[in-house]
Write a protein that holds these residues in place. Structure first.
Motif, PDB file in Angstrom:
ATOM      1  N   LEU A   7       3.516   5.985  -6.187  1.00 40.26           N
ATOM      2  CA  LEU A   7       3.036   5.803  -7.559  1.00 40.26           C
ATOM      3  C   LEU A   7       1.781   6.614  -7.860  1.00 40.26           C
ATOM      4  O   LEU A   7       1.708   7.319  -8.877  1.00 40.26           O
ATOM      5  N   LEU A   8       0.778   6.537  -6.999  1.00 38.21           N
ATOM      6  CA  LEU A   8      -0.523   7.133  -7.299  1.00 38.21           C
ATOM      7  C   LEU A   8      -0.487   8.644  -7.518  1.00 38.21           C
ATOM      8  O   LEU A   8      -1.234   9.150  -8.369  1.00 38.21           O
ATOM      9  N   PRO A   9       0.344   9.415  -6.801  1.00 46.51           N
ATOM     10  CA  PRO A   9       0.380  10.862  -7.075  1.00 46.51           C
ATOM     11  C   PRO A   9       0.756  11.206  -8.512  1.00 46.51           C
ATOM     12  O   PRO A   9       0.449  12.308  -8.982  1.00 46.51           O
ATOM     13  N   GLN A  10       1.395  10.290  -9.225  1.00 51.28           N
ATOM     14  CA  GLN A  10       1.701  10.534 -10.639  1.00 51.28           C
ATOM     15  C   GLN A  10       0.454  10.469 -11.512  1.00 51.28           C
ATOM     16  O   GLN A  10       0.488  10.855 -12.688  1.00 51.28           O
ATOM     17  N   PHE A  11      -0.642   9.976 -10.941  1.00 51.75           N
ATOM     18  CA  PHE A  11      -1.889   9.832 -11.691  1.00 51.75           C
ATOM     19  C   PHE A  11      -3.029  10.525 -10.963  1.00 51.75           C
ATOM     20  O   PHE A  11      -4.146  10.031 -10.894  1.00 51.75           O
ATOM     21  N   GLY A  12      -2.710  11.696 -10.408  1.00 55.83           N
ATOM     22  CA  GLY A  12      -3.702  12.481  -9.698  1.00 55.83           C
ATOM     23  C   GLY A  12      -4.425  13.450 -10.617  1.00 55.83           C
ATOM     24  O   GLY A  12      -4.335  13.364 -11.853  1.00 55.83           O
TER      25      GLY A  12
ATOM     26  N   ALA B 211       4.517   2.607 -15.359  1.00 57.14           N
ATOM     27  CA  ALA B 211       3.747   1.939 -14.305  1.00 57.14           C
ATOM     28  C   ALA B 211       3.365   0.514 -14.669  1.00 57.14           C
ATOM     29  O   ALA B 211       3.190  -0.328 -13.774  1.00 57.14           O
ATOM     30  N   ALA B 212       3.224   0.225 -15.958  1.00 58.98           N
ATOM     31  CA  ALA B 212       2.688  -1.070 -16.395  1.00 58.98           C
ATOM     32  C   ALA B 212       3.408  -2.277 -15.800  1.00 58.98           C
ATOM     33  O   ALA B 212       2.756  -3.186 -15.255  1.00 58.98           O
ATOM     34  N   PRO B 213       4.742  -2.359 -15.844  1.00 57.04           N
ATOM     35  CA  PRO B 213       5.401  -3.540 -15.261  1.00 57.04           C
ATOM     36  C   PRO B 213       5.225  -3.651 -13.754  1.00 57.04           C
ATOM     37  O   PRO B 213       5.208  -4.756 -13.205  1.00 57.04           O
ATOM     38  N   LEU B 214       5.085  -2.518 -13.072  1.00 56.42           N
ATOM     39  CA  LEU B 214       4.865  -2.545 -11.626  1.00 56.42           C
ATOM     40  C   LEU B 214       3.470  -3.071 -11.311  1.00 56.42           C
ATOM     41  O   LEU B 214       3.274  -3.847 -10.366  1.00 56.42           O
ATOM     42  N   MET B 215       2.491  -2.652 -12.107  1.00 60.08           N
ATOM     43  CA  MET B 215       1.130  -3.148 -11.917  1.00 60.08           C
ATOM     44  C   MET B 215       1.069  -4.651 -12.189  1.00 60.08           C
ATOM     45  O   MET B 215       0.440  -5.409 -11.444  1.00 60.08           O
TER      46      MET B 215
ATOM     47  N   HIS C 138     -11.524   5.956  -4.863  1.00 59.88           N
ATOM     48  CA  HIS C 138     -10.900   6.691  -5.976  1.00 59.88           C
ATOM     49  C   HIS C 138      -9.471   6.233  -6.209  1.00 59.88           C
ATOM     50  O   HIS C 138      -8.978   6.257  -7.346  1.00 59.88           O
ATOM     51  N   GLU C 139      -8.775   5.783  -5.172  1.00 58.64           N
ATOM     52  CA  GLU C 139      -7.429   5.244  -5.339  1.00 58.64           C
ATOM     53  C   GLU C 139      -7.485   3.911  -6.084  1.00 58.64           C
ATOM     54  O   GLU C 139      -6.728   3.677  -7.039  1.00 58.64           O
ATOM     55  N   ARG C 140      -8.376   3.058  -5.642  1.00 58.14           N
ATOM     56  CA  ARG C 140      -8.503   1.724  -6.251  1.00 58.14           C
ATOM     57  C   ARG C 140      -8.929   1.822  -7.714  1.00 58.14           C
ATOM     58  O   ARG C 140      -8.416   1.092  -8.571  1.00 58.14           O
ATOM     59  N   LEU C 141      -9.849   2.732  -8.002  1.00 57.67           N
ATOM     60  CA  LEU C 141     -10.329   2.865  -9.380  1.00 57.67           C
ATOM     61  C   LEU C 141      -9.214   3.306 -10.322  1.00 57.67           C
ATOM     62  O   LEU C 141      -9.072   2.772 -11.429  1.00 57.67           O
ATOM     63  N   ARG C 142      -8.426   4.281  -9.899  1.00 55.99           N
ATOM     64  CA  ARG C 142      -7.344   4.760 -10.766  1.00 55.99           C
ATOM     65  C   ARG C 142      -6.315   3.662 -11.016  1.00 55.99           C
ATOM     66  O   ARG C 142      -5.838   3.473 -12.138  1.00 55.99           O
TER      67      ARG C 142
ATOM     68  N   VAL D 289       0.840  -1.196   0.000  1.00 56.09           N
ATOM     69  CA  VAL D 289       0.000   0.000   0.000  1.00 56.09           C
ATOM     70  C   VAL D 289       0.879   1.252   0.000  1.00 56.09           C
ATOM     71  O   VAL D 289       0.575   2.237  -0.676  1.00 56.09           O
ATOM     72  N   ARG D 290       1.983   1.207   0.734  1.00 62.03           N
ATOM     73  CA  ARG D 290       2.857   2.386   0.854  1.00 62.03           C
ATOM     74  C   ARG D 290       3.407   2.851  -0.494  1.00 62.03           C
ATOM     75  O   ARG D 290       3.193   4.019  -0.889  1.00 62.03           O
ATOM     76  N   PRO D 291       4.121   2.030  -1.256  1.00 59.62           N
ATOM     77  CA  PRO D 291       4.630   2.544  -2.536  1.00 59.62           C
ATOM     78  C   PRO D 291       3.532   2.820  -3.556  1.00 59.62           C
ATOM     79  O   PRO D 291       3.666   3.742  -4.366  1.00 59.62           O
ATOM     80  N   PHE D 292       2.446   2.043  -3.535  1.00 56.80           N
ATOM     81  CA  PHE D 292       1.384   2.297  -4.499  1.00 56.80           C
ATOM     82  C   PHE D 292       0.696   3.627  -4.246  1.00 56.80           C
ATOM     83  O   PHE D 292       0.480   4.416  -5.172  1.00 56.80           O
ATOM     84  N   VAL D 293       0.347   3.906  -2.996  1.00 57.78           N
ATOM     85  CA  VAL D 293      -0.443   5.098  -2.687  1.00 57.78           C
ATOM     86  C   VAL D 293       0.427   6.349  -2.538  1.00 57.78           C
ATOM     87  O   VAL D 293       0.059   7.424  -3.017  1.00 57.78           O
ATOM     88  N   ILE D 294       1.574   6.221  -1.884  1.00 54.12           N
ATOM     89  CA  ILE D 294       2.385   7.402  -1.573  1.00 54.12           C
ATOM     90  C   ILE D 294       3.330   7.779  -2.711  1.00 54.12           C
ATOM     91  O   ILE D 294       3.592   8.957  -2.949  1.00 54.12           O
TER      92      ILE D 294
END
Length: 413
Positions: free
Chosen positions: A264-269, A287-291, A306-310, A257-262
């Motif tokens: 990675l996710l801000p790059q897709f805000g 992001a694709a290989p990480l996903m 909204h985090e999960r959807l993105r 959760v930490r690297p995904f939300v803190i």
């Protein structure tokens, strides 16, 4: 180099300060070390001037000449980041513990005394002291209570991965731990997470402010610098570390959760909407290989809708859907709250009430953690208690017996 006064004992703490153009903040920083209630005789300072041009190096040497704390000052050419000075400081440190103090920040007076006492009592290898922000925000969720042994997987300590912690030096030496000098951001998160995972536990001192995190008025802080590629490098390194030390399952998901939300996710805000299409596509490709490697539906259930959807849209390669959700967030719209039986869903873009033509799975819209919508607090439904098979059998037998007693008896002739 200013030589360190000789002492005949090992200090409790080596305070390692990497400094680059840190004036005038450095003055209060060093004063806060000198004011520590643990006492000068239990400390040493190892300071590395990383090619400053504002008098930082000269001030360090002046302070070293007059302080009662044993202090060594090293001056070097600029290394380009905080990792090099910290690694050099670690090589020179002699204390039982080390603390990486940023030259912009400062200690609370009892910080080191309290943290050392905690580490000694609990036998842990990392001690977190309460951090508050000065002219900037600081994480708060992990300071609710003082803990001898914090649960890495269930607590929020995974959301504070800065280097400003008390580390047992024996752990760092034994494992050969160093800050990754190739990373231009997130190097402290990688270092701290490894210490969390490979050390002998983590303690939290939350009943007194130990560290003041200062926002510089000139904005000259490394955390604010660098393009988006550095953020992906940081996310990749942290995800690889976690995956290498924690097997797949709920524990790995809780840390991911930490690297995904803190990170990675801000790059897709919301700001993604206004970025050039080429940048958006490059980000999605990074992001694709990480996903593919680390994203799981179970991890997604630990996130807000909204985090999960993105991230779900990203995992499916649907940048178009992700942009629609980002635009919804940019415009500060509020999703409708939809109740379906024992589930609560938030109707963000592409939500289909009928559920027949949903582009994204309906479960991606489901509330699974506490949310706030329109100022209202939305709690996820509590799961119904499961009744064991034995209890069901017993209850069925009781109902059968009761029915038999109530049944009319045949009259004798």
């Amino acid at each position: 180099m200013a030589d360190m006064p000789r002492t005949n004992h090992e200090p409790d703490v080596s305070v390692i300060i990497g400094a680059y153009d840190a004036m005038p903040y450095l003055v209060r920083c060093l004063e806060s070390v000198e004011a520590q209630t643990i006492g000068a005789g239990r400390l040493e300072i190892v300071a590395v001037d990383d090619g400053s041009t504002d008098g930082t190096g000269a001030y360090l040497e002046e302070f070293a000449a007059r302080t009662a704390i044993p202090m060594r000052v090293v001056r070097q050419s600029n290394s380009g980041g905080p990792s090099g000075p910290r690694n050099l400081g670690l090589e020179l440190a002699r204390g039982r513990y080390v603390f990486f103090l940023d030259a912009d920040d400062y200690f609370g007076e009892e910080a080191l005394e309290r943290m050392v006492a905690m580490g000694d009592r609990a036998g842990t290898d990392v001690v977190l002291g309460k951090i508050v922000g000065v002219n900037r925000g600081a994480a708060k969720s992990m300071w609710k209570e003082t803990l001898d042994h914090a649960d890495l997987y269930e607590s929020n300590i995974k959301f504070t991965l800065s280097a400003q912690k008390l580390f047992r030096r024996d752990l760092l030496v034994r494992l050969g731990m160093r800050f990754d000098e190739k990373l231009m951001t997130g190097e402290d998160a990688l270092f701290t997470m490894e210490a969390y995972l490979r050390g002998n536990g983590v303690s939290v001192v939350a009943d007194r402010t130990c560290y003041y995190l200062v926002g510089r008025e000139d904005g000259n802080q490394m955390t604010k610098k660098g393009d988006h590629r550095r953020r992906f490098d940081s996310a990749r390194a942290l995800m690889e570390l976690i995956a290498g030390l924690v097997p797949p399952g709920p524990r790995r998901d809780s840390l991911m959760v930490r690297p995904f939300v803190i990170t990675l996710l801000p790059q897709f805000g919301p700001g993604l909407v206004n970025q050039p299409d080429a940048v958006r596509r490059e980000k999605a490709a990074l992001a694709a290989p990480l996903m593919d490697a680390y994203w799981t539906p179970e991890l997604g259930r630990r996130l807000k809708v909204h985090e999960r959807l993105r991230l779900t849209a990203l995992a499916r390669g649907r940048l178009d859907l992700l942009l629609d959700i980002a635009a919804f967030l940019r415009d500060k719209k509020e999703p409708e709250v939809v109740r379906k039986g024992d589930r609560i869903l938030l109707a963000y873009p592409h939500f289909d009430r009928a559920g027949r033509g949903s582009v994204l799975p309906k479960r991606a819209y489901e509330v699974t953690v506490t949310e706030r919508v329109g100022g209202r607090r939305i709690e996820p439904p509590q799961p119904k208690p499961r009744v064991s098979l034995v209890r069901r059998v017993v209850r069925r037998a009781r109902r059968t017996a009761l029915s038999a007693r109530r049944a009319p008896r045949a009259h004798r002739v």
